[in-house]
Design a protein around this motif. Structure first.
Motif: not given
Length: 271
Positions: A36-38, A110-113, A119-122, A127-128
């Motif tokens: 999700g980050a890179c 923070r970007e992932l959150m 961004g509605k990336q359910l 991951l959370m």
């Protein structure tokens, strides 16, 4: 004050439907999961360990495993006594007994959150849910059972976002509960007042913003708890804590409605 439940409340606090989850699973089968980050592809075993997060990006996250206030959970860099209260909570009356967060809200975390919430990336709820399990390093949480209460969204914001991120995190956290600990999801609180997002406010306004915004929901679970002679242990789950004022207000509402033994706040990240 105990509110009556509406049909919308009974659907699970904004949790997405089984059909939506099925569609999400089909997309994951067609398209290999990526970080999700890179956005690099992930091996199957990595996807099990840390869904949607590669190892190099995980190393960029800062876990909060020591050096935090034993009351409000605020991270600090300079040494403090074990019983000392930090500048965030030293002059405040908090509704919860203590709070613990898993990671610092900065950089990649923070970007992932932000992707998850705005961004509605359910799919990042998995991951959370995996990240928040880091709170179990705090031995004060190792109890036989907890009732898990997600911080609710106001119906207006729930319609805008499509899901309650705290509810989804709580669901995933329960799936990963440590052996011997029983976690039961019980959405006991509803939000009654639409407020400005905490992230848009300074500290002074953050402390005041959630006041009077929550009330206990009615229903079988609440009546069952009210009939118990012994107190209950409650985990209030939030996505990000900064001042802790939202979780504190939720805890105060529960203490007013129930005989509570312990109320603890936990979050994936600490602002």
């Amino acid at each position: 004050m105990v509110a009556k439940e509406s049909p919308a409340d009974l659907c699970g606090g904004g949790r997405v439907s089984g059909l939506a989850r099925l569609a999400q699973g089909i997309r994951g089968w067609i398209y290999p999961p990526m970080c999700g980050a890179c956005e690099i592809p992930l091996a199957a075993e990595r996807q099990v360990e840390r869904p949607f997060l590669c190892e190099p990006c995980e190393e960029l996250l800062t876990p909060i495993q020591d050096g935090y206030c034993r009351v409000c959970g605020q991270r600090y860099d300079s040494p403090m006594g074990a019983e000392s209260r930090c500048a965030n909570c030293g002059d405040r009356e908090l509704g919860f007994d203590f709070a613990v967060s898993a990671y610092r809200s900065s950089g990649a975390a923070r970007e992932l959150m932000h992707q998850f919430k705005y961004g509605k990336q359910l799919h990042l709820s998995r991951l959370m849910g995996a990240l928040i399990t880091e709170v179990w390093h705090d031995k004060r949480l190792i109890e036989d059972s907890w009732w898990v209460v997600p911080v609710p969204l106001h119906p207006r914001r729930l319609r805008e976002r499509g899901f309650n991120q705290s509810h989804e995190i709580a669901v995933e956290m329960i799936r990963r509960a440590p052996p011997g600990i029983d976690l039961k999801l019980v959405p006991l609180i509803r939000r009654t007042r639409h407020t400005v997002r905490q992230a848009q406010l300074d500290r002074r306004d953050r402390l005041k913003n959630p006041l009077g915004s929550f009330e206990a929901r009615g229903g079988r679970d609440l009546r069952h708890l009210q009939d118990r002679k012994e107190g209950v242990r409650i985990l209030i789950v939030d996505d990000v804590m900064t001042t802790g004022s939202t979780v504190s207000e939720c805890a105060a509402v529960l203490r007013h409605a129930l005989e509570v033994e312990k109320v603890t706040g936990i979050s994936v990240m600490r602002g």
